[in-house]
Motif scaffolding. Structure first.
Motif, PDB file in Angstrom:
ATOM      1  N   VAL A 112     -79.699  27.615 -19.017  1.00 60.75           N
ATOM      2  CA  VAL A 112     -78.465  27.232 -19.711  1.00 60.75           C
ATOM      3  C   VAL A 112     -77.257  27.898 -19.047  1.00 60.75           C
ATOM      4  N   GLU A 113     -77.387  29.176 -18.699  1.00 59.13           N
ATOM      5  CA  GLU A 113     -76.269  29.877 -18.053  1.00 59.13           C
ATOM      6  C   GLU A 113     -75.935  29.248 -16.704  1.00 59.13           C
ATOM      7  N   SER A 114     -76.958  28.862 -15.957  1.00 60.16           N
ATOM      8  CA  SER A 114     -76.712  28.189 -14.681  1.00 60.16           C
ATOM      9  C   SER A 114     -75.934  26.901 -14.906  1.00 60.16           C
ATOM     10  N   GLY A 115     -76.297  26.150 -15.947  1.00 62.18           N
ATOM     11  CA  GLY A 115     -75.585  24.912 -16.261  1.00 62.18           C
ATOM     12  C   GLY A 115     -74.142  25.157 -16.674  1.00 62.18           C
ATOM     13  N   VAL A 116     -73.904  26.207 -17.447  1.00 64.03           N
ATOM     14  CA  VAL A 116     -72.541  26.529 -17.876  1.00 64.03           C
ATOM     15  C   VAL A 116     -71.694  26.981 -16.685  1.00 64.03           C
ATOM     16  N   LEU A 117     -72.286  27.754 -15.774  1.00 68.33           N
ATOM     17  CA  LEU A 117     -71.550  28.172 -14.575  1.00 68.33           C
ATOM     18  C   LEU A 117     -71.171  26.962 -13.721  1.00 68.33           C
ATOM     19  N   LEU A 118     -72.059  25.980 -13.654  1.00 67.22           N
ATOM     20  CA  LEU A 118     -71.741  24.739 -12.950  1.00 67.22           C
ATOM     21  C   LEU A 118     -70.581  24.020 -13.639  1.00 67.22           C
ATOM     22  N   ALA A 119     -70.632  23.951 -14.966  1.00 68.74           N
ATOM     23  CA  ALA A 119     -69.548  23.303 -15.714  1.00 68.74           C
ATOM     24  C   ALA A 119     -68.223  24.030 -15.502  1.00 68.74           C
ATOM     25  N   MET A 120     -68.271  25.349 -15.419  1.00 64.92           N
ATOM     26  CA  MET A 120     -67.044  26.124 -15.207  1.00 64.92           C
ATOM     27  C   MET A 120     -66.459  25.873 -13.823  1.00 64.92           C
ATOM     28  N   SER A 121     -67.329  25.674 -12.831  1.00 66.39           N
ATOM     29  CA  SER A 121     -66.817  25.363 -11.487  1.00 66.39           C
ATOM     30  C   SER A 121     -66.141  23.989 -11.491  1.00 66.39           C
ATOM     31  N   PHE A 122     -66.705  23.054 -12.252  1.00 64.87           N
ATOM     32  CA  PHE A 122     -66.085  21.730 -12.398  1.00 64.87           C
ATOM     33  C   PHE A 122     -64.745  21.859 -13.119  1.00 64.87           C
ATOM     34  N   ASP A 123     -64.686  22.708 -14.131  1.00 70.29           N
ATOM     35  CA  ASP A 123     -63.447  22.953 -14.872  1.00 70.29           C
ATOM     36  C   ASP A 123     -62.354  23.468 -13.944  1.00 70.29           C
ATOM     37  N   ARG A 124     -62.680  24.451 -13.080  1.00 72.82           N
ATOM     38  CA  ARG A 124     -61.700  25.006 -12.143  1.00 72.82           C
ATOM     39  C   ARG A 124     -61.293  23.979 -11.088  1.00 72.82           C
ATOM     40  N   TYR A 125     -62.259  23.141 -10.686  1.00 68.52           N
ATOM     41  CA  TYR A 125     -61.955  22.099  -9.701  1.00 68.52           C
ATOM     42  C   TYR A 125     -60.914  21.121 -10.253  1.00 68.52           C
ATOM     43  N   ILE A 126     -61.118  20.674 -11.491  1.00 63.13           N
ATOM     44  CA  ILE A 126     -60.170  19.745 -12.107  1.00 63.13           C
ATOM     45  C   ILE A 126     -58.812  20.418 -12.312  1.00 63.13           C
ATOM     46  N   ALA A 127     -58.827  21.672 -12.786  1.00 61.36           N
ATOM     47  CA  ALA A 127     -57.572  22.371 -13.085  1.00 61.36           C
ATOM     48  C   ALA A 127     -56.725  22.584 -11.834  1.00 61.36           C
ATOM     49  N   ILE A 128     -57.366  22.813 -10.693  1.00 63.50           N
ATOM     50  CA  ILE A 128     -56.614  23.117  -9.468  1.00 63.50           C
ATOM     51  C   ILE A 128     -56.393  21.876  -8.605  1.00 63.50           C
ATOM     52  N   CYS A 129     -57.391  21.015  -8.505  1.00 65.08           N
ATOM     53  CA  CYS A 129     -57.306  19.860  -7.606  1.00 65.08           C
ATOM     54  C   CYS A 129     -56.725  18.618  -8.268  1.00 65.08           C
ATOM     55  N   ASN A 130     -56.826  18.536  -9.595  1.00 64.68           N
ATOM     56  CA  ASN A 130     -56.314  17.356 -10.296  1.00 64.68           C
ATOM     57  C   ASN A 130     -55.718  17.767 -11.641  1.00 64.68           C
ATOM     58  N   PRO A 131     -54.704  18.649 -11.605  1.00 64.99           N
ATOM     59  CA  PRO A 131     -54.195  19.243 -12.856  1.00 64.99           C
ATOM     60  C   PRO A 131     -53.576  18.244 -13.827  1.00 64.99           C
ATOM     61  N   LEU A 132     -53.020  17.151 -13.326  1.00 66.77           N
ATOM     62  CA  LEU A 132     -52.358  16.188 -14.208  1.00 66.77           C
ATOM     63  C   LEU A 132     -53.345  15.458 -15.122  1.00 66.77           C
ATOM     64  N   ARG A 133     -54.597  15.393 -14.709  1.00 64.63           N
ATOM     65  CA  ARG A 133     -55.620  14.696 -15.512  1.00 64.63           C
ATOM     66  C   ARG A 133     -56.531  15.671 -16.258  1.00 64.63           C
ATOM     67  N   TYR A 134     -56.219  16.971 -16.171  1.00 66.43           N
ATOM     68  CA  TYR A 134     -57.103  18.001 -16.742  1.00 66.43           C
ATOM     69  C   TYR A 134     -57.345  17.786 -18.235  1.00 66.43           C
ATOM     70  N   THR A 135     -56.275  17.595 -18.982  1.00 67.28           N
ATOM     71  CA  THR A 135     -56.411  17.489 -20.444  1.00 67.28           C
ATOM     72  C   THR A 135     -57.101  16.204 -20.885  1.00 67.28           C
ATOM     73  N   THR A 136     -57.050  15.173 -20.047  1.00 68.28           N
ATOM     74  CA  THR A 136     -57.720  13.923 -20.416  1.00 68.28           C
ATOM     75  C   THR A 136     -59.184  13.920 -20.002  1.00 68.28           C
ATOM     76  N   ILE A 137     -59.513  14.642 -18.920  1.00 70.85           N
ATOM     77  CA  ILE A 137     -60.904  14.691 -18.453  1.00 70.85           C
ATOM     78  C   ILE A 137     -61.720  15.683 -19.269  1.00 70.85           C
ATOM     79  N   LEU A 138     -61.171  16.891 -19.464  1.00 69.58           N
ATOM     80  CA  LEU A 138     -61.903  17.939 -20.187  1.00 69.58           C
ATOM     81  C   LEU A 138     -61.259  18.167 -21.556  1.00 69.58           C
TER      82      LEU A 138
END
Length: 312
Positions: A112-138
């Motif tokens: 479960v922790e491995s899965g959450v760490l993966l989700a967190m990397s996706f969260d940071r990717y969206i926040a930095i690489c596609n910030p305008l869509r962050y609130t609609t995606i996550l």
């Protein structure tokens, strides 16, 4: 072995040795483990309470941090109290079912922790690489769904493994040369061929950890490429700083896990107590470090904790 004899043998409890070869030092060895457990309880509870009370932290990033805090609390509580029971009271007995329940919690919440760490990397990717869509995606609901999916994935792949392990006959000895029900140490006590369960666990570990680590690496590769394109050095440093705590947690989790696993698998010439101590510290130290890492590297968490302490 007949079915009746196998059933009788498997109803008997196991005995935990603690730290093989260092039994006389159990009282002293218990001190750092007790300290880490207390700090784990305090640190992770503080993070959860801070995010719960500070509405400005009700965002996906902090929900994922709370998920890690809950995982760390469950992880530690599944292992440390019984470990201290062995060290302090010499209470080595652990029931057959209790042993495999403990093992199930350890392996499930590792996944479960491995899965959450993966989700967190996706969260940071969206926040930095596609910030305008962050609130609609996550969205908040989607974040919770990701957490539940990680839990379902962990429990789903570990349940068959537990079924395979509990059906093996354990008729050699009941003594586990460890301070908790470590998978490999328990399997060695079986008097039947455990190759099916070994193959299953190897495939699951390779697929879960391998796939998650590949996607995490890919996410941070994309993040690094985007950060290097930012116009100012201050903006680059700010973006990298937001990922620093997550990268630290990832390194502690994966490097510690790999080190513990390989020491258990390739233990030739290595003292048994070294293997056990490394495995014990891997289960107890990261849950203590995670809230400290986020408290130091995440300004919003740090400010929230100080605000909460000021209200006490």
């Amino acid at each position: 072995m007949s079915t009746t004899n196998r059933s009788n043998a498997n109803s008997l409890p196991f005995l935990l040795m603690g730290i093989p070869g260092l039994e006389a030092l159990h009282m002293w060895i218990s001190i750092p483990f007790c300290f880490t457990y207390v700090m784990t309880l305090l640190g992770n509870s503080m993070v959860l309470l801070t995010v719960r009370l500070d509405k400005s932290l009700h965002e996906p990033m902090y929900y994922f941090i709370c998920m890690l805090a809950v995982i760390d609390l469950i992880f530690s509580t599944a292992v440390v109290p019984k470990m201290l029971d062995v060290f302090w009271l010499d209470s080595r007995e652990i029931g057959f079912e209790a042993c495999f329940i403990q093992m199930f919690f350890i392996h499930t919440f590792t996944a479960v922790e491995s899965g959450v760490l993966l989700a967190m990397s996706f969260d940071r990717y969206i926040a930095i690489c596609n910030p305008l869509r962050y609130t609609t995606i996550l969205t908040s609901s989607r974040t919770i769904q990701i957490g539940l999916l990680s839990l379902a994935r962990g429990a789903g792949v570990m349940t068959p493994l537990m079924c395979l392990l509990t059906t093996l006959p354990y008729c050699k000895t009941r003594v586990i040369p460890h301070s908790y029900c470590e998978h490999m140490a328990v399997v060695e006590l079986a008097c039947a061929d455990p190759s099916v369960s070994d193959l299953y666990s190897l495939i699951v570990a390779t697929l879960l950890v391998g796939t998650d680590s590949v996607f995490i690496t890919f996410s941070y590769g994309m993040i690094l490429r985007s950060v290097m394109r930012l116009p100012s050095q201050e903006a680059r440093l700010k973006a990298l700083r937001t990922c620093g705590s997550h990268i630290s947690v990832i390194l502690v989790f994966y490097i510690g896990g790999l080190l513990s696993m390989y020491l258990q698998m390739f233990s030739s010439g290595l003292a048994p107590h070294v293997q056990v101590l490394v495995a014990d510290f891997y289960l107890t130290v990261p849950p203590m470090l995670n809230p400290l890492i986020y408290g130091i590297n995440t300004k919003q968490i740090q400010e929230g904790i100080f605000k909460l302490l000021g209200q006490l």
